[in-house]
Design a protein around this motif. Structure first.
Motif, PDB file in Angstrom:
ATOM      1  N   PHE A  17       0.823  -1.209   0.000  1.00  0.00           N
ATOM      2  CA  PHE A  17       0.000   0.000   0.000  1.00  0.00           C
ATOM      3  C   PHE A  17       0.855   1.257   0.000  1.00  0.00           C
ATOM      4  O   PHE A  17       0.488   2.258  -0.617  1.00  0.00           O
ATOM      5  CB  PHE A  17      -0.978  -0.018   1.176  1.00  0.00           C
ATOM      6  CG  PHE A  17      -2.244  -0.754   0.851  1.00  0.00           C
ATOM      7  CD1 PHE A  17      -3.362  -0.077   0.421  1.00  0.00           C
ATOM      8  CD2 PHE A  17      -2.307  -2.132   0.944  1.00  0.00           C
ATOM      9  CE1 PHE A  17      -4.525  -0.752   0.091  1.00  0.00           C
ATOM     10  CE2 PHE A  17      -3.458  -2.822   0.620  1.00  0.00           C
ATOM     11  CZ  PHE A  17      -4.567  -2.128   0.180  1.00  0.00           C
ATOM     12  N   GLU A  55      -3.894   5.422   0.491  1.00  0.00           N
ATOM     13  CA  GLU A  55      -3.142   4.171   0.438  1.00  0.00           C
ATOM     14  C   GLU A  55      -1.785   4.328   1.118  1.00  0.00           C
ATOM     15  O   GLU A  55      -1.344   3.442   1.847  1.00  0.00           O
ATOM     16  CB  GLU A  55      -2.964   3.712  -1.006  1.00  0.00           C
ATOM     17  CG  GLU A  55      -4.236   3.178  -1.613  1.00  0.00           C
ATOM     18  CD  GLU A  55      -4.082   2.770  -3.062  1.00  0.00           C
ATOM     19  OE1 GLU A  55      -3.032   3.070  -3.680  1.00  0.00           O
ATOM     20  OE2 GLU A  55      -5.019   2.139  -3.590  1.00  0.00           O
ATOM     21  N   GLY A  58      -2.368   4.764   4.991  1.00  0.00           N
ATOM     22  CA  GLY A  58      -2.808   3.482   5.534  1.00  0.00           C
ATOM     23  C   GLY A  58      -1.688   2.464   5.579  1.00  0.00           C
ATOM     24  O   GLY A  58      -1.526   1.730   6.559  1.00  0.00           O
ATOM     25  N   LEU A  75      -8.684  -0.065   5.782  1.00  0.00           N
ATOM     26  CA  LEU A  75      -8.106  -0.649   4.574  1.00  0.00           C
ATOM     27  C   LEU A  75      -8.841  -1.921   4.157  1.00  0.00           C
ATOM     28  O   LEU A  75      -8.923  -2.223   2.963  1.00  0.00           O
ATOM     29  CB  LEU A  75      -6.614  -0.917   4.760  1.00  0.00           C
ATOM     30  CG  LEU A  75      -5.713   0.316   4.680  1.00  0.00           C
ATOM     31  CD1 LEU A  75      -4.258  -0.065   4.914  1.00  0.00           C
ATOM     32  CD2 LEU A  75      -5.857   1.043   3.363  1.00  0.00           C
ATOM     33  N   TRP A  78     -11.707  -0.622   2.380  1.00  0.00           N
ATOM     34  CA  TRP A  78     -11.155  -0.045   1.152  1.00  0.00           C
ATOM     35  C   TRP A  78     -10.969  -1.129   0.101  1.00  0.00           C
ATOM     36  O   TRP A  78     -11.333  -0.954  -1.065  1.00  0.00           O
ATOM     37  CB  TRP A  78      -9.822   0.610   1.481  1.00  0.00           C
ATOM     38  CG  TRP A  78      -9.159   1.329   0.360  1.00  0.00           C
ATOM     39  CD1 TRP A  78      -8.376   0.791  -0.625  1.00  0.00           C
ATOM     40  CD2 TRP A  78      -9.196   2.718   0.118  1.00  0.00           C
ATOM     41  NE1 TRP A  78      -7.931   1.764  -1.450  1.00  0.00           N
ATOM     42  CE2 TRP A  78      -8.418   2.967  -1.019  1.00  0.00           C
ATOM     43  CE3 TRP A  78      -9.809   3.788   0.762  1.00  0.00           C
ATOM     44  CZ2 TRP A  78      -8.233   4.231  -1.541  1.00  0.00           C
ATOM     45  CZ3 TRP A  78      -9.613   5.050   0.251  1.00  0.00           C
ATOM     46  CH2 TRP A  78      -8.840   5.269  -0.885  1.00  0.00           C
TER      47      TRP A  78
END
Length: 130
Positions: A17, A55, A58, A75, A78
């Motif tokens: 990420f 991203e 996170g 996440l 997500w």
């Protein structure tokens, strides 16, 4: 739970990420923007940069282990939303996102372990963030 195993899991979940966020922030949003425009989103370029920022932040949160429960849940959600929105026609990609979501939800459930920022148990003002 083995703290070293939790560290390895956090690295496997967080580093991709971080990399995806950096790539989007450094010009990769051009690949994401047409897909977002196709979904009818008015300012797709701004949203593409926000996706990259989310991203990145996170991924850093998961990697350092704080606030791993909050970031893990966010996440995980997500991954489910991105998998459905962008990859619902490709079952392999969709299942990859579902698997990543499962890893994030599991990490949120068990916590960061002791090899994390604040040793997994912050104090002071930082203790108020779950």
């Amino acid at each position: 739970m083995n703290d070293e195993a939790l560290l390895v899991a956090r690295l496997f979940l967080g580093i991709p990420f971080i990399l995806w966020g950096v790539m989007k922030l450094r010009g990769g949003e051009a690949k994401l923007e047409p897909m977002l425009t196709g979904l009818g989103i008015p300012d797709a370029k701004l949203l593409a940069y926000l996706v990259g920022l989310c991203e990145f932040i996170g991924g850093v949160g998961v990697t350092i282990g704080y606030p791993v429960r909050t970031v893990g849940i966010l996440l995980g959600l997500w991954c489910l939303v991105a998998g459905y929105a962008a990859h619902r026609k490709d079952i392999s990609q969709l299942l990859t996102h579902v698997a990543m979501a499962g890893g994030f939800f599991l990490l949120a459930a068990v916590g960061a372990g002791s090899i994390a920022l604040f040793g997994g148990a912050p104090t002071g003002r930082f203790a108020y963030l779950p």
